[in-house]
Design an enzyme around this catalytic site. Structure first.
Site, PDB file in Angstrom:
ATOM      1  CE  LYS A 150      -4.331  -1.695   1.791  1.00 49.45           C
ATOM      2  NZ  LYS A 150      -5.336  -1.672   2.909  1.00 49.45           N
TER       3      LYS A 150
ATOM      4  CE  LYS B   9      -7.340  -9.601  -2.963  1.00 48.45           C
ATOM      5  NZ  LYS B   9      -7.980  -9.969  -1.663  1.00 48.45           N
TER       6      LYS B   9
ATOM      7  CE  LYS C  74     -11.519  -1.590  -0.491  1.00 44.21           C
ATOM      8  NZ  LYS C  74     -11.606  -2.962   0.291  1.00 44.21           N
TER       9      LYS C  74
HETATM   10  P1  ADP Z   1     -10.289  -5.964  -1.507  1.00 51.70           P
HETATM   11  O1  ADP Z   1      -9.386  -7.025  -1.838  1.00 51.70           O
HETATM   12  O2  ADP Z   1     -11.302  -5.765  -2.613  1.00 51.70           O
HETATM   13  O3  ADP Z   1      -9.531  -4.572  -1.047  1.00 51.70           O
HETATM   14  P2  ADP Z   1     -10.818  -6.376   1.083  1.00 51.70           P
HETATM   15  O4  ADP Z   1      -9.433  -6.374   1.511  1.00 51.70           O
HETATM   16  O5  ADP Z   1     -11.670  -5.470   1.719  1.00 51.70           O
HETATM   17  O6  ADP Z   1     -11.364  -6.581  -0.404  1.00 51.70           O
HETATM   18  O7  ADP Z   1     -11.601  -7.681   1.676  1.00 51.70           O
HETATM   19  C1  ADP Z   1     -12.592  -7.845   2.384  1.00 51.70           C
HETATM   20  C2  ADP Z   1     -12.695  -9.455   2.544  1.00 51.70           C
HETATM   21  O8  ADP Z   1     -13.039 -10.017   1.430  1.00 51.70           O
HETATM   22  C3  ADP Z   1     -11.558 -10.158   3.222  1.00 51.70           C
HETATM   23  O9  ADP Z   1     -11.767 -11.099   4.102  1.00 51.70           O
HETATM   24  C4  ADP Z   1     -10.766 -10.865   2.000  1.00 51.70           C
HETATM   25  O10 ADP Z   1     -10.207 -11.831   2.444  1.00 51.70           O
HETATM   26  C5  ADP Z   1     -12.006 -11.155   1.204  1.00 51.70           C
HETATM   27  N1  ADP Z   1     -11.938 -10.957  -0.540  1.00 51.70           N
HETATM   28  C6  ADP Z   1     -11.471  -9.853  -1.099  1.00 51.70           C
HETATM   29  N2  ADP Z   1     -11.272 -10.162  -2.388  1.00 51.70           N
HETATM   30  C7  ADP Z   1     -11.398 -11.309  -2.342  1.00 51.70           C
HETATM   31  C8  ADP Z   1     -11.693 -12.336  -3.586  1.00 51.70           C
HETATM   32  N3  ADP Z   1     -11.098 -11.936  -4.728  1.00 51.70           N
HETATM   33  N4  ADP Z   1     -11.699 -13.699  -3.301  1.00 51.70           N
HETATM   34  C9  ADP Z   1     -12.044 -14.073  -1.939  1.00 51.70           C
HETATM   35  N5  ADP Z   1     -12.238 -13.410  -1.111  1.00 51.70           N
HETATM   36  C10 ADP Z   1     -11.897 -12.210  -1.126  1.00 51.70           C
HETATM   37 NA    NA Z   2      -7.493  -6.554   0.440  1.00 58.52          NA
END
Ligand code: ADP
Ligand code: NA
Length: 330
Positions: free
Chosen positions: A114, A197, A200
């Site tokens: 980050k 993956k 967002k």
């Molecule tokens: P992002 O990766 O989009 O920033 P977050 O970090 O806010 O999302 O993730 C929130 C939750 O969703 C966490 O528990 C994370 O492990 C899960 N998560 C995020 N992206 C994925 C994905 N592509 N597949 C499975 N789980 C995910």
């Molecule tokens: Na994340």
């Protein structure tokens, strides 16, 4: 309540959860309510570690809570709350920061990722200290289990180290939380870039399915998903990432395993698979969206639900903090 205790949180940093958030996390949170004492928070304190807009944050905190409720978090069973409503998180967070080494925090790969994308002066101490606050989130509740994805393992390891450090310096105070590997958790990949993956922060919106998007738009994104130049529908994440990703999504919605689906689709084409995934998704999100709207139509009631959740959470967190403060000589 003698059941093992779970804490998990989600950041209110987007206008909608995406399919990965649901299939990788929230779906399992819902299931855990049956077997565990559950604390789920919208981690708004974490959301200000990067520059933010207050109006948007308030809106997204409510939208996040509404989505959790619409997806099946039951506020009678789980304590559902906003992190900032429980001041013990910030208070214990400070304590955890004072136990965290500079080198230790510098080694966190999420911080490295980050911060590498930001100018030096935009990297805040909050972003640097994020994992220490996250440790406090967990330790406040003496959580025995924390559902974590691969990306959060290092932070949980730090939490355990901090708990251990506190316990050995000041006397046994904190439970050391175990990672809880989510049963049936699916890792969902970007529809346009199935090697990464779904996230967002991914570059192309066409690769992300947001739960609150117009279902027609989501269906179109699925129909435009990147696959490969072959024809057979085979579950092979290494070689056929795009097709396998679609099979995983369909599997989550149908309860058929990806391998069973592979058999179901013998003789059919990618178009058939995409059509079915799109249909399953639309069928799933349509009622979810209606429930989200109805929660958001009555924000007074939604705020009450969060206030009750915070009250329950504080009962536990304040006891933990009082014990920790006493040990610290406060
Ligand atoms: P992002 O990766 O989009 O920033 P977050 O970090 O806010 O999302 O993730 C929130 C939750 O969703 C966490 O528990 C994370 O492990 C899960 N998560 C995020 N992206 C994925 C994905 N592509 N597949 C499975 N789980 C995910
Ligand atoms: Na994340």
């Amino acid at each position: 309540d003698r059941r093992p205790r779970v804490l998990s949180g989600i950041q209110p940093t987007a206008d909608s959860f995406h399919l990965g958030n649901y299939l990788g996390a929230v779906r399992q949170w819902v299931a855990l309510q049956e077997t565990h004492e559950t604390f789920y928070c919208v981690v708004d304190l974490h959301a200000i570690t990067v520059e933010h807009d207050p109006k948007l944050l308030r809106k997204r905190t409510r939208v996040s809570a509404a989505q959790l409720l619409a997806l099946g978090i039951d506020p009678e069973r789980a304590a559902l709350f906003a992190q900032s409503h429980v001041p013990e998180h910030a208070q214990l967070g400070w304590v955890m920061q004072c136990l965290t080494g500079f080198g230790e925090a510098s080694r966190m790969t999420q911080f490295k990722d980050k911060s590498s994308k930001q100018a030096q002066d935009r990297i805040t101490l909050g972003l640097f200290g994020y994992p220490s606050l996250q440790a406090a989130d967990i330790l406040c509740y003496q959580a025995t289990h924390v559902p974590v994805g691969e990306d959060q393992r290092q932070h949980l390891e730090l939490t355990r180290d901090l708990a251990q450090r506190f316990n050995s310096r000041f006397g046994k105070t904190f439970v050391l939380p175990e990672p809880y590997i989510l049963k049936d958790a699916a890792k969902i990949y970007d529809l346009q870039d199935p090697g990464s993956k779904m996230s967002k922060s991914s570059s192309s919106p066409a690769g992300i399915v947001d739960l609150l998007d117009d279902p027609k738009v989501s269906a179109k994104k699925i129909r435009s998903a990147v696959t490969d130049n072959e024809r057979e529908i085979v579950y092979d994440p290494e070689r056929k990432a795009g097709v396998s990703n679609l099979l995983v999504v369909l599997s989550a919605f149908t309860g058929r395993t990806p391998l069973q689906l592979q058999d179901d689709y013998v003789g059919k084409g990618y178009g058939d698979l995409k059509k079915d995934v799109a249909e399953a998704l639309v069928e799933f999100v349509t009622p979810v969206q209606a429930r989200v709207r109805s929660y958001l139509d009555d924000t007074a009631e939604l705020d009450k639900v969060l206030a009750r959740g915070a009250e329950r959470a504080r009962e536990v967190a304040s006891r933990t903090l009082a014990r920790a403060y006493d040990r610290l000589g406060f």
